[in-house]
Design a protein around this motif. Structure first.
Motif, PDB file in Angstrom:
ATOM      1  N   LYS A 138       0.824  -1.249   0.008  1.00 50.58           N
ATOM      2  CA  LYS A 138      -0.038  -0.037   0.187  1.00 50.58           C
ATOM      3  C   LYS A 138       0.786   1.329  -0.016  1.00 50.58           C
ATOM      4  CE  LYS A 138      -3.475  -2.238   2.741  1.00 50.58           C
ATOM      5  NZ  LYS A 138      -4.255  -2.182   3.993  1.00 50.58           N
ATOM      6  N   THR A 139       0.368   2.240  -0.457  1.00 51.92           N
ATOM      7  CA  THR A 139       1.026   3.457  -0.411  1.00 51.92           C
ATOM      8  C   THR A 139       0.003   4.576  -0.523  1.00 51.92           C
ATOM      9  OG1 THR A 139       2.940   4.972  -1.264  1.00 51.92           O
ATOM     10  CG2 THR A 139       1.610   3.979  -2.955  1.00 51.92           C
ATOM     11  N   THR A 140       0.231   5.951  -0.561  1.00 53.24           N
ATOM     12  CA  THR A 140      -0.648   6.964  -0.751  1.00 53.24           C
ATOM     13  C   THR A 140       0.224   8.133  -1.703  1.00 53.24           C
ATOM     14  OG1 THR A 140      -1.270   6.844   1.352  1.00 53.24           O
ATOM     15  CG2 THR A 140      -1.645   9.137   0.465  1.00 53.24           C
ATOM     16  N   PHE A 141      -0.443   8.676  -2.621  1.00 48.11           N
ATOM     17  CA  PHE A 141       0.063   9.867  -3.425  1.00 48.11           C
ATOM     18  C   PHE A 141      -0.923  11.065  -3.387  1.00 48.11           C
ATOM     19  CE2 PHE A 141      -2.973   7.924  -6.257  1.00 48.11           C
ATOM     20  CZ  PHE A 141      -3.489   8.840  -6.921  1.00 48.11           C
ATOM     21  N   LYS A 142      -0.453  12.090  -3.905  1.00 48.00           N
ATOM     22  CA  LYS A 142      -1.005  13.416  -3.655  1.00 48.00           C
ATOM     23  C   LYS A 142      -1.959  13.699  -5.143  1.00 48.00           C
ATOM     24  CE  LYS A 142       0.828  15.681   0.204  1.00 48.00           C
ATOM     25  NZ  LYS A 142       1.144  16.968   0.645  1.00 48.00           N
ATOM     26  N   ASN A 143      -3.136  13.630  -5.176  1.00 52.11           N
ATOM     27  CA  ASN A 143      -3.701  14.142  -6.335  1.00 52.11           C
ATOM     28  C   ASN A 143      -3.734  15.449  -7.027  1.00 52.11           C
ATOM     29  OD1 ASN A 143      -5.659  15.592  -5.146  1.00 52.11           O
ATOM     30  ND2 ASN A 143      -7.492  14.178  -5.331  1.00 52.11           N
ATOM     31  N   ARG A 144      -3.877  15.785  -8.164  1.00 52.52           N
ATOM     32  CA  ARG A 144      -3.616  16.994  -8.440  1.00 52.52           C
ATOM     33  C   ARG A 144      -4.295  18.204  -7.841  1.00 52.52           C
ATOM     34  NH1 ARG A 144      -6.437  15.182 -13.562  1.00 52.52           N
ATOM     35  NH2 ARG A 144      -8.503  15.184 -12.821  1.00 52.52           N
ATOM     36  N   LEU A 145      -5.195  17.880  -6.744  1.00 52.27           N
ATOM     37  CA  LEU A 145      -5.656  19.037  -5.818  1.00 52.27           C
ATOM     38  C   LEU A 145      -4.663  19.034  -4.644  1.00 52.27           C
ATOM     39  CD1 LEU A 145      -9.557  18.192  -6.154  1.00 52.27           C
ATOM     40  CD2 LEU A 145      -8.253  20.090  -7.524  1.00 52.27           C
ATOM     41  N   GLY A 146      -3.703  18.146  -4.501  1.00 51.91           N
ATOM     42  CA  GLY A 146      -2.947  18.028  -3.383  1.00 51.91           C
ATOM     43  C   GLY A 146      -3.581  17.222  -2.046  1.00 51.91           C
ATOM     44  N   PRO A 148      -4.429  13.535  -0.357  1.00 50.01           N
ATOM     45  CA  PRO A 148      -3.752  12.296  -0.435  1.00 50.01           C
ATOM     46  C   PRO A 148      -4.816  11.102  -0.829  1.00 50.01           C
ATOM     47  CG  PRO A 148      -4.219  13.004   2.132  1.00 50.01           C
ATOM     48  CD  PRO A 148      -4.654  14.041   0.929  1.00 50.01           C
ATOM     49  N   VAL A 149      -4.579  10.261  -1.684  1.00 52.69           N
ATOM     50  CA  VAL A 149      -5.233   9.198  -2.423  1.00 52.69           C
ATOM     51  C   VAL A 149      -4.449   7.709  -1.792  1.00 52.69           C
ATOM     52  CG1 VAL A 149      -6.018   8.375  -4.367  1.00 52.69           C
ATOM     53  CG2 VAL A 149      -5.915  10.468  -4.192  1.00 52.69           C
ATOM     54  N   LYS A 150      -5.362   7.076  -1.148  1.00 51.97           N
ATOM     55  CA  LYS A 150      -4.697   5.573  -0.664  1.00 51.97           C
ATOM     56  C   LYS A 150      -4.687   4.629  -2.005  1.00 51.97           C
ATOM     57  CE  LYS A 150      -5.907   6.058   4.023  1.00 51.97           C
ATOM     58  NZ  LYS A 150      -6.437   5.578   5.227  1.00 51.97           N
ATOM     59  N   VAL A 151      -3.614   3.723  -2.018  1.00 50.14           N
ATOM     60  CA  VAL A 151      -3.731   2.912  -3.139  1.00 50.14           C
ATOM     61  C   VAL A 151      -3.078   1.638  -2.351  1.00 50.14           C
ATOM     62  CG1 VAL A 151      -2.391   2.272  -5.215  1.00 50.14           C
ATOM     63  CG2 VAL A 151      -2.599   4.642  -4.741  1.00 50.14           C
ATOM     64  N   GLU A 152      -3.639   0.588  -2.925  1.00 51.71           N
ATOM     65  CA  GLU A 152      -2.946  -0.774  -2.462  1.00 51.71           C
ATOM     66  C   GLU A 152      -3.046  -1.517  -3.999  1.00 51.71           C
ATOM     67  OE1 GLU A 152      -4.651  -4.765  -0.235  1.00 51.71           O
ATOM     68  OE2 GLU A 152      -5.781  -3.068  -0.120  1.00 51.71           O
ATOM     69  N   ILE A 153      -2.061  -2.355  -4.051  1.00 51.80           N
ATOM     70  CA  ILE A 153      -1.561  -3.298  -5.155  1.00 51.80           C
ATOM     71  C   ILE A 153      -2.458  -4.629  -5.040  1.00 51.80           C
ATOM     72  CG2 ILE A 153      -0.124  -4.100  -6.875  1.00 51.80           C
ATOM     73  CD1 ILE A 153       0.050  -0.920  -6.689  1.00 51.80           C
ATOM     74  N   LEU A 154      -3.397  -4.655  -5.839  1.00 50.59           N
ATOM     75  CA  LEU A 154      -4.067  -6.090  -5.784  1.00 50.59           C
ATOM     76  C   LEU A 154      -3.387  -7.290  -6.799  1.00 50.59           C
ATOM     77  CD1 LEU A 154      -7.909  -4.454  -5.954  1.00 50.59           C
ATOM     78  CD2 LEU A 154      -6.233  -5.398  -4.116  1.00 50.59           C
ATOM     79  N   ASP A 155      -2.987  -6.665  -7.824  1.00 50.08           N
ATOM     80  CA  ASP A 155      -2.464  -7.788  -8.749  1.00 50.08           C
ATOM     81  C   ASP A 155      -1.563  -6.927  -9.891  1.00 50.08           C
ATOM     82  OD1 ASP A 155      -2.138 -10.170  -9.712  1.00 50.08           O
ATOM     83  OD2 ASP A 155      -3.787 -10.132 -11.422  1.00 50.08           O
ATOM     84  N   ILE A 156      -0.538  -7.718 -10.304  1.00 51.10           N
ATOM     85  CA  ILE A 156       0.316  -7.105 -11.504  1.00 51.10           C
ATOM     86  C   ILE A 156       0.605  -8.219 -12.187  1.00 51.10           C
ATOM     87  CG2 ILE A 156       2.790  -6.241 -11.618  1.00 51.10           C
ATOM     88  CD1 ILE A 156       2.667  -5.873  -8.616  1.00 51.10           C
ATOM     89  N   LYS A 157       0.499  -7.880 -13.766  1.00 51.63           N
ATOM     90  CA  LYS A 157       0.717  -8.853 -14.661  1.00 51.63           C
ATOM     91  C   LYS A 157       1.571  -8.145 -15.782  1.00 51.63           C
ATOM     92  CE  LYS A 157      -3.718 -10.721 -14.465  1.00 51.63           C
ATOM     93  NZ  LYS A 157      -4.982 -10.627 -14.922  1.00 51.63           N
ATOM     94  N   PRO A 158       2.376  -8.816 -16.491  1.00 50.37           N
ATOM     95  CA  PRO A 158       3.119  -8.522 -17.602  1.00 50.37           C
ATOM     96  C   PRO A 158       2.048  -8.211 -18.711  1.00 50.37           C
ATOM     97  CG  PRO A 158       4.001 -10.648 -17.242  1.00 50.37           C
ATOM     98  CD  PRO A 158       2.684 -10.271 -16.222  1.00 50.37           C
ATOM     99  N   TYR A 159       2.330  -6.792 -19.479  1.00 49.87           N
ATOM    100  CA  TYR A 159       1.351  -6.646 -20.582  1.00 49.87           C
ATOM    101  C   TYR A 159       1.335  -7.651 -21.661  1.00 49.87           C
ATOM    102  CZ  TYR A 159      -0.518  -4.330 -24.608  1.00 49.87           C
ATOM    103  OH  TYR A 159      -1.091  -4.196 -25.729  1.00 49.87           O
ATOM    104  N   GLU A 160       0.376  -8.178 -21.967  1.00 52.32           N
ATOM    105  CA  GLU A 160       0.381  -8.943 -23.090  1.00 52.32           C
ATOM    106  C   GLU A 160      -0.610  -8.721 -24.565  1.00 52.32           C
ATOM    107  OE1 GLU A 160      -0.955 -12.758 -21.650  1.00 52.32           O
ATOM    108  OE2 GLU A 160       0.729 -12.992 -20.027  1.00 52.32           O
ATOM    109  N   GLY A 161       0.037  -7.875 -25.144  1.00 53.47           N
ATOM    110  CA  GLY A 161      -0.544  -7.081 -26.238  1.00 53.47           C
ATOM    111  C   GLY A 161      -0.901  -8.005 -27.276  1.00 53.47           C
TER     112      GLY A 161
END
Length: 161
Positions: A138-146, A148-161
């Motif tokens: 999990k992490t937090t970042f600031k949106n364009r209004l400043g 904080p927005v919480k983020v949790e990574i649920l899944d990560i996959k390689p892009y398969e175009g």
């Protein structure tokens, strides 16, 4: 972004697609607009010539897009997608962002029309915040209004175009 990458990540397929688009702009579309400008010039007074003004505006937009694509392609990091062990350019990420689940590609926005999903650049606040994270982190970042927005990574996959 790691030090060995120059610019935005592009898959080889996206790179070739954008290269073909750029080639078409330079070889076909430039000539078509030049013909429109010449035809409009032959109509006389250019100050009151709507066709001439429209063609010049079209030319300006095309030249801007050519410059933009040229820079993107010259600086792009073209490779197969990474493994998906951690968030990196070229991975498809499913995350809870501000309480909503989203799936997106981390890479160049230029790929959005080609890949058929939302694309966030690694240079955006969200991209910078999640680079290198693993599933479940999990992490937090600031949106364009400043805010904080919480983020949790649920899944990560390689892009398969």
């Amino acid at each position: 972004m790691s030090e060995n990458t120059k610019g935005a990540w592009l898959s080889p397929e996206t790179y070739e697609h954008l290269k073909a688009e750029l080639n078409d702009m330079i070889t076909v579309q430039r000539a078509e607009i030049a013909k429109k400008i010449e035809a409009a010039r032959s109509e006389g007074d250019l100050r009151e010539n709507g066709g001439y003004q429209a063609a010049r505006e079209e030319q300006s937009k095309l030249e801007g897009r050519i410059v933009e694509l040229t820079a993107l392609l010259e600086n792009a990091h073209v490779s197969e997608p990474p493994s998906g062990d951690e968030v990196a350019s070229g991975t498809v990420v499913t995350a809870t962002i501000g309480g909503m689940e989203e799936t997106f590609l981390l890479g160049s926005r230029e790929a959005a029309d080609i890949v058929g999903m939302e694309v966030y650049p690694e240079s955006a606040p969200l991209g910078q915040a999640i680079l290198g994270l693993k599933k479940g982190e999990k992490t937090t970042f600031k949106n364009r209004l400043g805010r904080p927005v919480k983020v949790e990574i649920l899944d990560i996959k390689p892009y398969e175009g």
